[in-house]
Write an enzyme that holds these catalytic residues in place. Structure first.
Site, PDB file in Angstrom:
ATOM      1  N   LYS A 185       0.865  -1.182   0.000  1.00  0.00           N
ATOM      2  CA  LYS A 185       0.000   0.000   0.000  1.00  0.00           C
ATOM      3  C   LYS A 185       0.900   1.229   0.000  1.00  0.00           C
ATOM      4  O   LYS A 185       1.462   1.608   1.019  1.00  0.00           O
ATOM      5  CB  LYS A 185      -0.901   0.060   1.241  1.00  0.00           C
ATOM      6  CG  LYS A 185      -1.918   1.209   1.097  1.00  0.00           C
ATOM      7  CD  LYS A 185      -2.352   1.825   2.402  1.00  0.00           C
ATOM      8  CE  LYS A 185      -1.577   3.026   2.829  1.00  0.00           C
ATOM      9  NZ  LYS A 185      -1.639   4.214   1.955  1.00  0.00           N
ATOM     10  N   GLU A 260      10.445   1.854  10.001  1.00  0.00           N
ATOM     11  CA  GLU A 260      11.441   2.867   9.612  1.00  0.00           C
ATOM     12  C   GLU A 260      10.748   4.208   9.811  1.00  0.00           C
ATOM     13  O   GLU A 260       9.857   4.559   9.050  1.00  0.00           O
ATOM     14  CB  GLU A 260      11.839   2.695   8.135  1.00  0.00           C
ATOM     15  CG  GLU A 260      12.540   1.397   7.822  1.00  0.00           C
ATOM     16  CD  GLU A 260      13.971   1.350   8.328  1.00  0.00           C
ATOM     17  OE1 GLU A 260      14.511   2.401   8.711  1.00  0.00           O
ATOM     18  OE2 GLU A 260      14.536   0.249   8.373  1.00  0.00           O
ATOM     19  N   CYS A 294      14.005  11.449   5.659  1.00  0.00           N
ATOM     20  CA  CYS A 294      14.021  10.997   7.064  1.00  0.00           C
ATOM     21  C   CYS A 294      15.406  11.068   7.675  1.00  0.00           C
ATOM     22  O   CYS A 294      15.562  11.339   8.855  1.00  0.00           O
ATOM     23  CB  CYS A 294      13.486   9.577   7.144  1.00  0.00           C
ATOM     24  SG  CYS A 294      14.338   8.460   6.024  1.00  0.00           S
ATOM     25  N   GLU A 392      10.734  16.646  14.279  1.00  0.00           N
ATOM     26  CA  GLU A 392      11.032  16.497  12.849  1.00  0.00           C
ATOM     27  C   GLU A 392      10.177  17.488  12.066  1.00  0.00           C
ATOM     28  O   GLU A 392       8.950  17.473  12.174  1.00  0.00           O
ATOM     29  CB  GLU A 392      10.701  15.061  12.426  1.00  0.00           C
ATOM     30  CG  GLU A 392      11.162  14.741  11.040  1.00  0.00           C
ATOM     31  CD  GLU A 392      10.731  13.353  10.605  1.00  0.00           C
ATOM     32  OE1 GLU A 392       9.580  12.973  10.840  1.00  0.00           O
ATOM     33  OE2 GLU A 392      11.566  12.651  10.017  1.00  0.00           O
TER      34      GLU A 392
HETATM   35  P1  NAD Z   1       2.643   8.677   7.544  1.00  0.00           P
HETATM   36  O1  NAD Z   1       2.978   7.892   8.764  1.00  0.00           O
HETATM   37  O2  NAD Z   1       1.576   9.686   7.633  1.00  0.00           O
HETATM   38  O3  NAD Z   1       2.193   7.692   6.382  1.00  0.00           O
HETATM   39  C1  NAD Z   1       2.989   6.607   5.954  1.00  0.00           C
HETATM   40  C2  NAD Z   1       2.102   5.548   5.347  1.00  0.00           C
HETATM   41  O4  NAD Z   1       1.257   5.040   6.384  1.00  0.00           O
HETATM   42  C3  NAD Z   1       1.178   6.053   4.254  1.00  0.00           C
HETATM   43  O5  NAD Z   1       1.066   5.067   3.257  1.00  0.00           O
HETATM   44  C4  NAD Z   1      -0.144   6.230   4.966  1.00  0.00           C
HETATM   45  O6  NAD Z   1      -1.265   6.111   4.134  1.00  0.00           O
HETATM   46  C5  NAD Z   1      -0.090   5.071   5.951  1.00  0.00           C
HETATM   47  N1  NAD Z   1      -0.970   5.221   7.124  1.00  0.00           N
HETATM   48  C6  NAD Z   1      -1.574   6.333   7.597  1.00  0.00           C
HETATM   49  N2  NAD Z   1      -2.344   6.028   8.667  1.00  0.00           N
HETATM   50  C7  NAD Z   1      -2.206   4.707   8.877  1.00  0.00           C
HETATM   51  C8  NAD Z   1      -2.724   3.808   9.856  1.00  0.00           C
HETATM   52  N3  NAD Z   1      -3.559   4.205  10.802  1.00  0.00           N
HETATM   53  N4  NAD Z   1      -2.338   2.522   9.800  1.00  0.00           N
HETATM   54  C9  NAD Z   1      -1.471   2.095   8.854  1.00  0.00           C
HETATM   55  N5  NAD Z   1      -0.960   2.891   7.892  1.00  0.00           N
HETATM   56  C10 NAD Z   1      -1.324   4.181   7.900  1.00  0.00           C
HETATM   57  O7  NAD Z   1       4.011   9.280   7.037  1.00  0.00           O
HETATM   58  P2  NAD Z   1       4.265  10.205   5.773  1.00  0.00           P
HETATM   59  O8  NAD Z   1       3.797  11.565   6.117  1.00  0.00           O
HETATM   60  O9  NAD Z   1       3.743   9.551   4.536  1.00  0.00           O
HETATM   61  O10 NAD Z   1       5.860  10.162   5.671  1.00  0.00           O
HETATM   62  C11 NAD Z   1       6.681  10.999   6.392  1.00  0.00           C
HETATM   63  C12 NAD Z   1       7.259  10.282   7.579  1.00  0.00           C
HETATM   64  O11 NAD Z   1       7.934   9.105   7.147  1.00  0.00           O
HETATM   65  C13 NAD Z   1       8.317  11.103   8.284  1.00  0.00           C
HETATM   66  O12 NAD Z   1       8.169  10.995   9.676  1.00  0.00           O
HETATM   67  C14 NAD Z   1       9.620  10.458   7.833  1.00  0.00           C
HETATM   68  O13 NAD Z   1      10.696  10.657   8.699  1.00  0.00           O
HETATM   69  C15 NAD Z   1       9.230   9.041   7.731  1.00  0.00           C
HETATM   70  N6  NAD Z   1      10.165   8.317   6.859  1.00  0.00           N
HETATM   71  C16 NAD Z   1      11.062   7.446   7.421  1.00  0.00           C
HETATM   72  C17 NAD Z   1      11.989   6.788   6.629  1.00  0.00           C
HETATM   73  C18 NAD Z   1      12.980   5.823   7.223  1.00  0.00           C
HETATM   74  O14 NAD Z   1      13.542   5.031   6.468  1.00  0.00           O
HETATM   75  N7  NAD Z   1      13.230   5.835   8.514  1.00  0.00           N
HETATM   76  C19 NAD Z   1      11.999   7.011   5.260  1.00  0.00           C
HETATM   77  C20 NAD Z   1      11.079   7.894   4.721  1.00  0.00           C
HETATM   78  C21 NAD Z   1      10.161   8.544   5.529  1.00  0.00           C
END
Ligand code: NAD
Length: 489
Positions: A185, A260, A294, A392
């Site tokens: 997803k 992650e 990230c 962040e």
């Molecule tokens: P997010 O947590 O809002 O969303 C990530 C994914 O989770 C999306 O596909 C979203 O639809 C899904 N999601 C949302 N609610 C959910 C739920 N209740 N249950 C399961 N899945 C759900 O994050 P974002 O805004 O898309 O991405 C930014 C964040 O990701 C930042 O905090 C960034 O640091 C982190 N990130 C981490 C890494 C790493 O490798 N550590 C890499 C890239 C991004």
């Protein structure tokens, strides 16, 4: 190749992508729901296409397909999996132009970043997984006993919007290397790169049910994946808040998770560092992907004696990274969405209250009206316990923090709930190693060390659980079995 899109047409100059189907059991199928989400180009604020938001029924079908594929996919030979990963990498290369164009449109990253970072990362994960698999042993004789590494089962993959090919490819490549069928997803904000990946898997003949794509919202499909009894392992990349929910859901059935999450990584500039080089590195962290990375360094620790010269160097270097239209290949593109722009603005406002604005500030850059562009912003006189130093921001914003001794620099660097990455700049090898070893982070880079896709990636503390990339990534998709009394040959 069966087409994934219902219609793809040019509306004026805009390429419209209407991808309303999910990919389940080797076929593009209609969603059982009727909710549609529009996808916006953040540089123009125009709608560039649509996806269907899947339902729990769609997810159930995908899980069933993956479970049906498991017995044979998990038993494919290592050689077959290497071949499959190589074929995927080759077809991925064939789709280079589409991938670069699509990521530029949906994420707003400049074409050079779409190509050299996003496109390349995806390619490297598939080819690295094939390489790592060559020497990977699924059975080890350990003297008194034998250890077998079995495929974990069916994996659910949930990815964020900021690296549409990197996060998806590292997870899929590792899962395929381990023989695990997956349900992906991707983020609703940038879903189109994953459609191209799906077309690639379809073209090279990934076995039916081994790859399933269900588009949808986090609250339905993301939540559904993390709580689904038919999914044995969940690999999630995204925010800490959602990561916690994923872990909670998975804990109900004691399913393993890899998380992650976010970061607030330090860049420690040592006394003997080249000031301009270190300033350029600091600026490039907030310029690349508009700071939506990230592992970006967003706390720059400089010796007090260097404060003034470092500030001058930042002011000199920053204009080398103009903000503008990603299609014209300026270095800093827009933020991904209005929501992200609003969040970044609120942090810049907060920074203006608690620290000193060195450059940048709130609002759009001069002359810009359309697009979610923010001003690259650097704060100085920052204290590590300020909000802008602890949370962040995920935008082109960084903080300069001063220190007096190397020990103090290490203490400040580690004084955070995160531990994803760390960076250290300087000359003296002993001090570089001392700092790099003391940083509590999953990946530390000394000076401008080159990327290595075989090297594990992941976080300490609230930056996550587990590791991705190379052989460590593959291990996440395996269960360890001990066999005592295994017959010797
Ligand atoms: P997010 O947590 O809002 O969303 C990530 C994914 O989770 C999306 O596909 C979203 O639809 C899904 N999601 C949302 N609610 C959910 C739920 N209740 N249950 C399961 N899945 C759900 O994050 P974002 O805004 O898309 O991405 C930014 C964040 O990701 C930042 O905090 C960034 O640091 C982190 N990130 C981490 C890494 C790493 O490798 N550590 C890499 C890239 C991004």
């Amino acid at each position: 190749m069966e087409r994934s899109e219902n219609i793809i047409h040019n509306k004026g100059d805009i390429m419209m992508r209407n991808y309303l189907k999910h990919y389940i059991n080797g076929e593009w199928i209609e969603s059982t729901g009727n909710e549609i989400e529009e996808v916006i180009n953040p540089a123009t604020e125009e709608v560039i296409g649509k996806i269907s938001l899947g339902t729990n029924e769609d997810l159930d079908k995908a899980v069933q397909a993956a479970r049906d594929a498991f017995p044979s996919f998990s038993q494919t030979s290592k050689e077959k999996r290497i071949e499959l990963l190589k074929e995927i990498a080759a077809e991925y290369e064939n789709r280079k132009e589409d991938i670069v164009e699509t990521i530029t449109d949906e994420l707003g990253s400049p074409k050079s970043i779409s190509e050299n970072v996003h496109y390349m990362m995806g390619y490297n994960h598939f080819s690295q997984a094939a390489e790592s698999l060559k020497n990977f042993s699924f059975i080890e004789d350990r003297g008194g006993h034998t250890v077998m590494k079995d495929t974990v089962g069916v994996s659910g993959l949930i990815t964020p919007w900021n690296f549409p090919t990197n996060q998806t490819s590292t997870k899929i490549a590792s899962a395929f290397a381990a023989g695990s069928p997956v349900i992906l997803k991707p983020a609703e904000v940038t879903p189109f790169a994953a459609i191209i990946l799906t077309e690639i898997f379809d073209k090279v003949g990934v076995p039916k049910g081994a790859f399933n794509l269900v588009n949808g919202s986090g609250s339905v499909i993301g939540d559904g994946i993390s709580s689904h009894p038919g999914i044995d392992f969940v690999s999630f990349t995204g925010s800490g808040a959602v990561g916690k929910k994923v872990m909670q859901n998975a804990s109900e059935r004691i399913a393993n998770v890899a998380l992650e999450l976010g970061g607030k990584s330090p860049l420690v500039v040592l006394e003997d560092a080249d000031v301009e080089e270190a300033a350029r590195a600091a600026v490039s962290h907030i310029a690349t992907n508009s700071g939506q990375v990230c592992s970006a360094a967003t706390r720059v620790l400089v010796p007090s004696s260097m404060k003034k010269s470092f500030e001058e160097a930042v002011q000199k270097v920053l204009p080398e990274y103009p903000v503008g239209n990603p299609r014209e290949d300026n270095h800093i593109g827009p933020l991904v969405s209005q929501k992200q722009w609003d969040t970044v603005q609120s942090y810049i406002k907060k920074g203006q209250e608690e620290a000193t604005l060195l450059v940048g500030g709130t609002g759009k850059p001069e002359g810009v009206e359309k697009g979610y562009y923010a001003k690259p912003t650097v704060f100085t006189d920052v204290d590590n316990d300020m909000v802008i130093a602890q949370e962040e921001i995920f935008g082109p914003v960084t903080c300069l923090i001063t220190y007096d001794t190397v020990e103090e620099a290490i203490e400040i660097a580690n004084d955070t709930k995160y531990g994803l990455a760390g960076y250290v700049f300087g000359e003296d090898e002993q001090t570089l190693v001392k700092v790099a070893s003391a940083l509590k982070a999953g990946r530390v880079k000394i000076n401008d060390a080159k990327a290595d896709f075989a090297a594990p990636f992941g976080g300490y503390k609230q930056s996550g659980i587990g590791r991705e990339w190379g052989d460590y990534g593959i291990k996440e998709y395996l269960e360890i079995k001990t066999i005592l009394g295994y017959p010797k040959k």
